[in-house]
Design an enzyme around this catalytic site. Sequence first.
Site, PDB file in Angstrom:
ATOM      1  N   LYS A 178       0.842  -1.206   0.000  1.00  0.00           N
ATOM      2  CA  LYS A 178       0.000   0.000   0.000  1.00  0.00           C
ATOM      3  C   LYS A 178       0.876   1.254   0.000  1.00  0.00           C
ATOM      4  O   LYS A 178       0.647   2.198  -0.768  1.00  0.00           O
ATOM      5  CB  LYS A 178      -0.858   0.007   1.275  1.00  0.00           C
ATOM      6  CG  LYS A 178      -2.334  -0.029   1.000  1.00  0.00           C
ATOM      7  CD  LYS A 178      -3.154  -0.107   2.264  1.00  0.00           C
ATOM      8  CE  LYS A 178      -4.375  -0.940   1.972  1.00  0.00           C
ATOM      9  NZ  LYS A 178      -5.281  -1.111   3.066  1.00  0.00           N
ATOM     10  N   CYS A 191     -19.069  -1.276   7.252  1.00  0.00           N
ATOM     11  CA  CYS A 191     -19.422  -0.695   8.561  1.00  0.00           C
ATOM     12  C   CYS A 191     -20.726  -1.234   9.154  1.00  0.00           C
ATOM     13  O   CYS A 191     -20.714  -1.768  10.269  1.00  0.00           O
ATOM     14  CB  CYS A 191     -19.500   0.819   8.445  1.00  0.00           C
ATOM     15  SG  CYS A 191     -17.880   1.552   8.154  1.00  0.00           S
TER      16      CYS A 191
HETATM   17  N1  LIG Z   1     -14.736   2.538   5.522  1.00  0.00           N
HETATM   18  C1  LIG Z   1     -15.607   3.433   5.961  1.00  0.00           C
HETATM   19  O1  LIG Z   1     -16.459   3.927   5.216  1.00  0.00           O
HETATM   20  C2  LIG Z   1     -15.580   3.877   7.400  1.00  0.00           C
HETATM   21  C3  LIG Z   1     -16.338   4.984   7.800  1.00  0.00           C
HETATM   22  C4  LIG Z   1     -16.290   5.388   9.121  1.00  0.00           C
HETATM   23  C5  LIG Z   1     -15.512   4.680  10.033  1.00  0.00           C
HETATM   24  N2  LIG Z   1     -14.798   3.584   9.639  1.00  0.00           N
HETATM   25  C6  LIG Z   1     -13.968   2.890  10.615  1.00  0.00           C
HETATM   26  O2  LIG Z   1     -12.606   3.264  10.407  1.00  0.00           O
HETATM   27  C7  LIG Z   1     -11.740   2.168  10.703  1.00  0.00           C
HETATM   28  C8  LIG Z   1     -10.863   1.856   9.502  1.00  0.00           C
HETATM   29  O3  LIG Z   1     -11.692   1.434   8.441  1.00  0.00           O
HETATM   30  P1  LIG Z   1     -11.154   1.308   6.955  1.00  0.00           P
HETATM   31  O4  LIG Z   1     -12.316   1.031   6.095  1.00  0.00           O
HETATM   32  O5  LIG Z   1     -10.285   2.476   6.638  1.00  0.00           O
HETATM   33  O6  LIG Z   1     -10.241  -0.019   7.082  1.00  0.00           O
HETATM   34  P2  LIG Z   1      -9.113  -0.543   6.085  1.00  0.00           P
HETATM   35  O7  LIG Z   1      -9.030  -1.999   6.320  1.00  0.00           O
HETATM   36  O8  LIG Z   1      -9.372  -0.013   4.714  1.00  0.00           O
HETATM   37  O9  LIG Z   1      -7.781   0.169   6.605  1.00  0.00           O
HETATM   38  C9  LIG Z   1      -7.116  -0.166   7.777  1.00  0.00           C
HETATM   39  C10 LIG Z   1      -5.610  -0.074   7.501  1.00  0.00           C
HETATM   40  O10 LIG Z   1      -4.907  -0.143   8.728  1.00  0.00           O
HETATM   41  C11 LIG Z   1      -3.688  -0.819   8.496  1.00  0.00           C
HETATM   42  N3  LIG Z   1      -3.143  -1.238   9.800  1.00  0.00           N
HETATM   43  C12 LIG Z   1      -3.611  -2.158  10.666  1.00  0.00           C
HETATM   44  N4  LIG Z   1      -2.831  -2.207  11.768  1.00  0.00           N
HETATM   45  C13 LIG Z   1      -1.862  -1.294  11.605  1.00  0.00           C
HETATM   46  C14 LIG Z   1      -0.745  -0.863  12.401  1.00  0.00           C
HETATM   47  N5  LIG Z   1      -0.500  -1.394  13.604  1.00  0.00           N
HETATM   48  N6  LIG Z   1       0.052   0.095  11.912  1.00  0.00           N
HETATM   49  C15 LIG Z   1      -0.180   0.638  10.694  1.00  0.00           C
HETATM   50  N7  LIG Z   1      -1.218   0.299   9.913  1.00  0.00           N
HETATM   51  C16 LIG Z   1      -2.048  -0.665  10.358  1.00  0.00           C
HETATM   52  C17 LIG Z   1      -4.074  -1.945   7.554  1.00  0.00           C
HETATM   53  O11 LIG Z   1      -2.957  -2.451   6.853  1.00  0.00           O
HETATM   54  C18 LIG Z   1      -5.083  -1.225   6.642  1.00  0.00           C
HETATM   55  O12 LIG Z   1      -4.447  -0.693   5.495  1.00  0.00           O
HETATM   56  C19 LIG Z   1     -12.661   1.016  11.124  1.00  0.00           C
HETATM   57  O13 LIG Z   1     -12.772   1.017  12.529  1.00  0.00           O
HETATM   58  C20 LIG Z   1     -13.982   1.390  10.500  1.00  0.00           C
HETATM   59  O14 LIG Z   1     -15.069   0.855  11.198  1.00  0.00           O
HETATM   60  C21 LIG Z   1     -14.807   3.178   8.328  1.00  0.00           C
END
Ligand SMILES: NC(=O)c1ccc[n+]([C@@H]2O[C@H](COP(=O)([O-])OP(=O)(O)OC[C@H]3O[C@@H](n4cnc5c(N)ncnc54)[C@H](O)[C@@H]3O)[C@@H](O)[C@H]2O)c1
Length: 438
Positions: A35, A263
């Site tokens: 990524k 979500c």
């Molecule tokens: N996707 C949405 O529309 C949305 C909207 C509001 C809230 N959220 C919340 O936001 C959070 C993230 O969602 P997302 O959709 O972006 O998830 P995602 O899976 O797209 O992204 C998460 C990223 O975090 C990285 N990661 C994990 N552990 C890590 C660490 N220790 N150090 C560095 N990077 C690390 C992963 O490699 C991944 O790229 C979740 O809790 C989700 O519920 C998501």
Amino acid sequence: MRIAMIGSGYVGLVSGACLADFGHEVVCIDKDPTKIAALNEGRMPIYEPGLDALVAENVRQKRLAFSTDLKPAVAGAQAVFIAVGTPSRRGDGFADLSYVYAAAREIAEALTGYAVVVTKSTVPVGTGDEVERILREARPDLDIGVASNPEFLREGAAIGDFKRPDRIVIGAEDARAAAVMQEVYRPLYLNQAPILFTGRRTAELTKYAANAFLATKITFINEIADLCEQVGANVQEVARGIGLDNRIGAKFLHAGPGYGGSCFPKDTLALVKTAQDYGTPVRIVETVVAVNDQRKRAMARKVIAACGGSVRGKRVALLGLTFKPNTDDMRDAPSLSIIAGLQDAGARIVAYDPEGMEQARPLLQGVDYAEDAYACAEGADALVIVTEWNAFRALDLARLKAMMAAPVLVDLRNVYAPDEARRHGLRHVGVGALASRD
Ligand SMILES: NC(=O)c1ccc[n+]([C@@H]2O[C@H](COP(=O)([O-])OP(=O)(O)OC[C@H]3O[C@@H](n4cnc5c(N)ncnc54)[C@H](O)[C@@H]3O)[C@@H](O)[C@H]2O)c1
């Protein structure tokens, strides 16, 4: 301000890019090297409209950078956001907080001066307390604040939502942390976006309450749609009739195949678990979860019925695989259950999605992929609109009818008026209305 964003997925990347655009200096961290390599080469690891240009501009202005190395980004940052995933935990459906806690431990090692550690991930009530405990236990010397700042952006409209939010919710337990958070969002304050300062637990619960309410609204209209089909009413007209009431509102009243996505399914489930743990079950949300689960597979039965009761050996064409338009996100997409239901019944599936096919491939077996909507429909016994991408809103219905083996259009998003489909020789089976006659 200097900001570190831990996790560069749908939320971290958009939030980081937008905060950089506000004028902050942001480093987005991810532990996935592919990524980060892609981002450093100017390629977006996800599809989100407008994101590539926003990222490119802020990288050019040297306000935005990407790295796998958390330490230098966190050292010297005034705010460190945790935006890692919180998926459903296998087995019990509670939110899996292992990524959040692992990030907190890494942050503890890297902090140098005063900073606010902010959970932007959606996390159950009390997670902020645990993050604070982890940080203080690892580094009793640390001068820190721990805040909650849940994110409400929608995939597909994420940049607009982040820059022009309906509201910003900040949960902080002390004035110093609140002041830092106010500074982070000062550019939006000037735009008069309402900022709600609350306690940390209140902020955490607000996010779940919002998603559970929206999921309930969708599920409500879906059940009304089923009733409409039985009694000969039209759900789109019912939705308009109730949605014009300001107390109800028109949004999230579109009947369809059931909610999916990254979500709603996991957040409703996590709220159910939290409420049970605290001895105050949220029975409405429990029912919403159960009704929605059943609905997705019921959509496969709807297609089978539209095909005369059997799809064995038939070619069923699906338009749209992602859980909604304008994203490539396949997490918990209704298409997955619908395809499984149809394959179990012996159908051969061909599918097309403008952005989601790459993410769909590893999740689906035995599916053929088409180059566009028409190639998908070629020789099909039924065409099923699962996701309402704009590209599917103005299809040449006469052309479709001419190329299909049987003229059956199952329109799970009510994109087409039944009369219009019928005029072009297609039998229209929508959601929440009587199916058109041949
Ligand atoms: N996707 C949405 O529309 C949305 C909207 C509001 C809230 N959220 C919340 O936001 C959070 C993230 O969602 P997302 O959709 O972006 O998830 P995602 O899976 O797209 O992204 C998460 C990223 O975090 C990285 N990661 C994990 N552990 C890590 C660490 N220790 N150090 C560095 N990077 C690390 C992963 O490699 C991944 O790229 C979740 O809790 C989700 O519920 C998501």
